[in-house]
Design a protein around this motif. Structure first.
Motif, mmCIF file in Angstrom:
data_model
loop_
_atom_site.group_PDB
_atom_site.id
_atom_site.type_symbol
_atom_site.label_atom_id
_atom_site.label_comp_id
_atom_site.label_asym_id
_atom_site.label_seq_id
_atom_site.Cartn_x
_atom_site.Cartn_y
_atom_site.Cartn_z
ATOM 1 N N ASP A 25 16.880 -2.893 2.102
ATOM 2 C CA ASP A 25 15.646 -2.108 2.203
ATOM 3 C C ASP A 25 14.927 -2.439 3.513
ATOM 4 O OD1 ASP A 25 13.683 -0.337 1.448
ATOM 5 O OD2 ASP A 25 12.655 -1.740 0.117
ATOM 6 N N ASP A 27 11.027 -5.480 5.555
ATOM 7 C CA ASP A 27 10.354 -5.814 6.820
ATOM 8 C C ASP A 27 9.286 -6.888 6.610
ATOM 9 O OD1 ASP A 27 8.273 -4.398 5.674
ATOM 10 O OD2 ASP A 27 7.995 -3.021 7.351
ATOM 11 N N ILE A 43 16.131 8.724 1.526
ATOM 12 C CA ILE A 43 17.182 9.415 2.294
ATOM 13 C C ILE A 43 18.172 10.032 1.313
ATOM 14 C CG2 ILE A 43 18.868 9.192 4.172
ATOM 15 C CD1 ILE A 43 17.572 6.126 4.174
ATOM 16 N N ALA A 78 0.825 -1.208 0.000
ATOM 17 C CA ALA A 78 0.000 0.000 0.000
ATOM 18 C C ALA A 78 0.859 1.259 0.000
ATOM 19 C CB ALA A 78 -0.934 -0.012 1.206
ATOM 20 N N SER A 79 1.946 1.236 0.781
ATOM 21 C CA SER A 79 2.720 2.470 0.896
ATOM 22 C C SER A 79 3.632 2.703 -0.305
ATOM 23 C CB SER A 79 3.524 2.488 2.189
ATOM 24 O OG SER A 79 4.526 1.509 2.148
ATOM 25 N N ARG A 80 3.856 1.680 -1.126
ATOM 26 C CA ARG A 80 4.779 1.852 -2.243
ATOM 27 C C ARG A 80 4.145 1.767 -3.618
ATOM 28 N NH1 ARG A 80 10.144 -0.657 -0.520
ATOM 29 N NH2 ARG A 80 10.186 -0.238 1.692
ATOM 30 N N TRP A 119 21.415 4.904 15.368
ATOM 31 C CA TRP A 119 20.580 4.773 16.573
ATOM 32 C C TRP A 119 21.065 3.716 17.538
ATOM 33 C CZ3 TRP A 119 17.672 8.644 17.770
ATOM 34 C CH2 TRP A 119 17.327 9.523 16.750
ATOM 35 N N GLN A 164 -4.095 -0.204 4.301
ATOM 36 C CA GLN A 164 -4.972 -1.219 3.729
ATOM 37 C C GLN A 164 -5.995 -1.715 4.753
ATOM 38 O OE1 GLN A 164 -3.904 -1.048 0.810
ATOM 39 N NE2 GLN A 164 -4.709 -2.724 -0.403
ATOM 40 N N ALA A 171 12.096 3.451 -2.922
ATOM 41 C CA ALA A 171 10.856 4.215 -2.819
ATOM 42 C C ALA A 171 10.970 5.165 -1.644
ATOM 43 C CB ALA A 171 9.666 3.273 -2.621
ATOM 44 N N PRO A 172 10.257 6.309 -1.708
ATOM 45 C CA PRO A 172 10.397 7.256 -0.595
ATOM 46 C C PRO A 172 9.716 6.796 0.696
ATOM 47 C CG PRO A 172 8.953 8.141 -2.295
ATOM 48 C CD PRO A 172 9.458 6.840 -2.789
ATOM 49 N N ALA A 173 9.218 5.580 0.731
ATOM 50 C CA ALA A 173 8.570 5.058 1.949
ATOM 51 C C ALA A 173 9.617 4.630 2.973
ATOM 52 C CB ALA A 173 7.703 3.864 1.581
ATOM 53 N N GLY A 174 9.217 4.568 4.228
ATOM 54 C CA GLY A 174 10.118 4.106 5.278
ATOM 55 C C GLY A 174 10.372 2.612 5.149
ATOM 56 N N LYS A 175 11.430 2.146 5.818
ATOM 57 C CA LYS A 175 11.813 0.747 5.679
ATOM 58 C C LYS A 175 11.189 -0.135 6.744
ATOM 59 C CE LYS A 175 16.068 1.795 3.299
ATOM 60 N NZ LYS A 175 15.449 3.045 2.811
ATOM 61 N N ASP A 176 10.962 0.407 7.908
ATOM 62 C CA ASP A 176 10.484 -0.422 9.008
ATOM 63 C C ASP A 176 9.703 0.463 9.977
ATOM 64 O OD1 ASP A 176 10.046 -2.179 11.049
ATOM 65 O OD2 ASP A 176 12.123 -2.864 11.194
ATOM 66 N N MET A 177 8.418 0.649 9.667
ATOM 67 C CA MET A 177 7.566 1.559 10.428
ATOM 68 C C MET A 177 7.528 1.199 11.907
ATOM 69 S SD MET A 177 5.658 4.181 10.335
ATOM 70 C CE MET A 177 4.745 4.600 8.867
ATOM 71 N N GLU A 178 7.529 -0.115 12.184
ATOM 72 C CA GLU A 178 7.426 -0.551 13.575
ATOM 73 C C GLU A 178 8.649 -0.110 14.377
ATOM 74 O OE1 GLU A 178 5.061 -4.310 13.633
ATOM 75 O OE2 GLU A 178 6.666 -4.869 15.029
ATOM 76 N N GLN A 217 0.108 8.131 2.704
ATOM 77 C CA GLN A 217 0.199 6.672 2.599
ATOM 78 C C GLN A 217 -1.118 6.015 2.991
ATOM 79 O OE1 GLN A 217 3.580 5.622 4.934
ATOM 80 N NE2 GLN A 217 4.987 6.670 3.574
ATOM 81 N N PHE A 218 -1.507 5.058 2.175
ATOM 82 C CA PHE A 218 -2.785 4.404 2.346
ATOM 83 C C PHE A 218 -2.648 3.221 3.298
ATOM 84 C CE2 PHE A 218 -6.394 1.789 0.814
ATOM 85 C CZ PHE A 218 -7.387 2.741 0.918
ATOM 86 N N THR A 267 24.020 4.183 2.721
ATOM 87 C CA THR A 267 23.096 5.200 3.235
ATOM 88 C C THR A 267 22.096 4.583 4.206
ATOM 89 O OG1 THR A 267 23.238 6.299 1.073
ATOM 90 C CG2 THR A 267 21.473 7.018 2.541
ATOM 91 N N HIS A 290 4.085 4.786 -6.065
ATOM 92 C CA HIS A 290 5.420 5.135 -6.534
ATOM 93 C C HIS A 290 5.909 4.113 -7.565
ATOM 94 C CE1 HIS A 290 9.335 7.025 -6.208
ATOM 95 N NE2 HIS A 290 9.852 5.821 -6.206
ATOM 96 N N PHE A 291 5.746 2.844 -7.243
ATOM 97 C CA PHE A 291 6.174 1.792 -8.173
ATOM 98 C C PHE A 291 5.416 1.889 -9.495
ATOM 99 C CE2 PHE A 291 7.587 -1.348 -4.593
ATOM 100 C CZ PHE A 291 8.787 -0.678 -4.492
ATOM 101 N N VAL A 336 16.415 13.423 15.347
ATOM 102 C CA VAL A 336 15.299 12.982 16.171
ATOM 103 C C VAL A 336 14.640 11.785 15.487
ATOM 104 C CG1 VAL A 336 13.785 14.726 15.113
ATOM 105 C CG2 VAL A 336 13.066 13.608 17.220
ATOM 106 N N SER A 337 14.376 10.755 16.262
ATOM 107 C CA SER A 337 13.732 9.592 15.667
ATOM 108 C C SER A 337 12.240 9.852 15.544
ATOM 109 C CB SER A 337 13.985 8.352 16.518
ATOM 110 O OG SER A 337 13.533 7.231 15.788
ATOM 111 N N LYS A 358 13.111 9.730 20.394
ATOM 112 C CA LYS A 358 14.512 9.664 20.845
ATOM 113 C C LYS A 358 15.309 10.729 20.102
ATOM 114 C CE LYS A 358 15.858 5.023 22.303
ATOM 115 N NZ LYS A 358 16.778 3.920 22.001
#
Ligand SMILES: [Zn+2]
Lengths: 310, 250
Positions: free
Chosen positions: A213, A185, B51, A129-131, A309, B182, B135-142, B179-180, A301, A134-135, B170-171, B150
């Motif tokens: 990723d 993930d 990034i 859903a989040s990608r 962290w 589901q 993709a400009p999305a994050g890698k691991d939201m959790e 972002q959708f 990167t 873009h894809f 800052v984290s 932090k």
């Protein structure tokens, strides 16, 4: 004007030829009895290679067939489906997506006609859903005609981390395992019990530089256990399938990731910048990997922003 | 034929920018190619679309009479192009600021210096978004949510009177709101860092007004010269009115 018309018809012809030669070239190799895969090119996805850059394939049971990763374009999905039909007429009951990357899922829609269950990691739907927007924009451009027909199909059967599931193809059980964050993930592996073949998805890259990723720490941990598994055959996400007694594929990837991690940590501990890390980390690995230039700096990167962290 | 195509493409880019310019700066004049005032560094190819490290530097010495008061960062083709506004203190000395942004697609990126006399000076750079799976999305939201809030101030041991580099990070997931989800069949509500205030010895050095183009875990790296002992303090406000802070004795 005449010139213009002949120019366009020439273009149309050459596109047709390209596709035809792709069709003829598209072949699958047998890994073990009833297991076949198409080995992806070590290239970036483009219209010429139809996005067929990852390993995709299928496993044939006595009752039905499971597809593992559907291809890097709708068109590759169709080629894969044709290859399946050259080997068996049994129904296609599962399409398993090892993770969301376009080279593994863009062929999904080519199988909707078979009404299979789409199977993935519990976090696959969120990742998709989040990608997908873009894809869709990026790959409709990159792949051109080969993209046409692509749909992002949400997996209906989800595998939870820490509770593998069993799919039955008719005297042919498959064990699907979901992992905590590693390459992505939402990584999933498929193990064919009968032939003792482990299909790793992108948890393992052979020859081609890995793309990070997810989490470098998580990936290293996952590799340390996966590489120890006693299996007959391994089908990686990229690169040739190999005999499970060989460990080189696992070791090369582990070496790359641990090298990047160590050197990035050194720079972070020395208060160095992300740009310094990108410029210097892991450059000695360049000769060992295909497409190093395309992905290595990105990996550094990603590793840097994770490791700052610690 | 190919010539007219190129002309058309250029016009489309120019049209986009003239619209953005009108939106953000109205009828104010912006001097272009202002490499004599500031420089913008960004990778030609965005290796990781989520990034992209960028940096801006002043070219002329900052003085009390003439200094860069603000630097605006615009990423033309991002969903919200206006990405950052750095408010800068003249006591910063030479400006050397780095941050990380998301880049959605091939785009022009601009840094616009606003001088204390109100004049505007722009430099720009074309950035190619990487192909492949980036993709400009994050890698691991959790993981991002688990360490939300932090903070770190990272710097080497500073000497009084000597220019030093510090990084405030800052984290924060910095959710765009685009972002959708589901599961809920709705858009994940935006939750992003709106402001980062950096003070030294009770004086403001930098205040960043941020948009959603700033990467997950927003980071500002900057140079400054402590002229006395004091506390370097960073305060963060986000779009849910949550605040986080961190400080370091110098
Ligand atoms: Zn992948």
């Amino acid at each position: 004007m005449h010139l213009l018309i002949s120019f366009f018809s020439f273009m149309a012809l050459s596109i047709a030829f390209a596709s035809e030669s792709q069709v003829n070239r598209y072949s699958v190799k047998q890994v073990a009895e009833g297991i076949f895969y198409h080995q992806g090119n070590h290239e970036e996805a483009n219209a010429e290679n139809l996005g067929a850059i990852a390993n995709v394939g299928f496993i044939i049971g006595e009752k039905c067939i499971a597809v593992i990763d559907s291809g890097g374009s709708f068109y590759e999905g169709e080629l894969l489906r044709k290859s399946i039909r050259q080997h068996s007429d049994l129904p296609i009951c599962y399409v398993i997506n090892t993770h969301v990357h376009p080279d593994h899922v863009l062929g999904n829609a080519a199988f909707t006609i078979d009404k299979p269950e789409f199977v993935g990691h519990e976090k696959l739907p969120a990742a998709m859903a989040s990608r997908q927007q873009h894809f869709a924009r990026q790959f409709s451009e990159i792949l051109g005609d080969a993209y046409k027909g692509t749909k992002f199909i949400e997996a209906g059967t989800l595998v939870q981390v820490d509770s593998p599931i069993k799919l039955e193809l008719g005297n042919r059980p498959l064990v699907l395992t979901a992992y905590t964050t590693a390459h992505t993930d939402h990584d999933l592996t498929v193990y064919d019990v009968n032939s003792s073949t482990l299909w790793t998805g992108d948890l393992l890259f052979v020859e081609r530089i890995p793309a990070l990723d997810g989490s470098i720490n998580g990936w290293i941990d996952a590799l340390e256990t996966l590489g120890e598994r006693d299996v007959e055959m391994v089908v990686p996400g990229h690169g040739p399938a190999f005999d499970g007694k060989q460990s080189k594929g696992w070791q090369d990837l582990l070496h790359y990731l641990t090298t990047v991690r160590k050197e990035v940590r050194d720079i972070i501990n020395d208060m160095g910048t992300i740009e310094e890390a990108i410029a210097s980390v892991g450059t000695q690995e360049a000769d060992k990997w295909k497409l190093f230039e395309e992905y290595h700096r990105r990996n550094v990167t990603a590793a840097y922003v994770e490791l700052e962290w610690e | 034929m190919s010539h007219s195509l190129i002309t058309q493409a250029t016009t489309a880019e120019e049209d986009l920018w003239s619209g953005l310019k009108q939106t953000y700066f109205g009828d104010r004049e912006i001097r272009e190619n202002a490499e004599d005032i500031l420089s913008l560094e960004a990778p030609t190819r965005a290796e990781d679309a989520a990034i992209v490290p960028i940096s801006v530097k002043s070219v002329q010495p900052q003085t009390a009479e003439r200094y860069i008061k603000n630097i605006h960062i615009i990423i033309d083709k991002n969903p919200m192009p206006y990405s950052a506004n750095f408010h800068l203190s003249p006591t910063l000395g030479d400006i050397d600021i780095a941050t990380r942004v998301r880049v959605d697609q091939y785009t022009d990126m601009r840094a616009i210096a606003e001088m204390n006399d109100g004049s505007l000076h722009m430099v720009s750079k074309f950035v190619k978004a990487s192909g492949g799976c980036s993709a400009p999305a994050g890698k691991d939201m959790e993981a991002a949510m688990a360490r939300l809030g932090k903070m770190q101030i990272r710097m080497r041991e500073a000497n009084i009177g000597e220019t030093t580099q510090a990084q405030v990070v800052v984290s924060h997931p910095n959710n765009s709101g685009l972002q959708f989800d589901q599961k809920t069949r709705g858009y994940i509500p935006p939750h992003y860092v709106k402001e980062i205030v950096i003070d030294f010895a009770d004086e403001n050095l930098i205040t960043l007004e941020a948009g959603i183009s700033i990467s997950e875990d927003p980071s500002i790296r900057f140079s400054f010269t402590p002229q006395k002992h004091g506390v370097l303090k960073a305060m963060v406000n986000d779009s849910k009115e949550m605040t986080y802070s961190s400080d370091k004795q110098i």
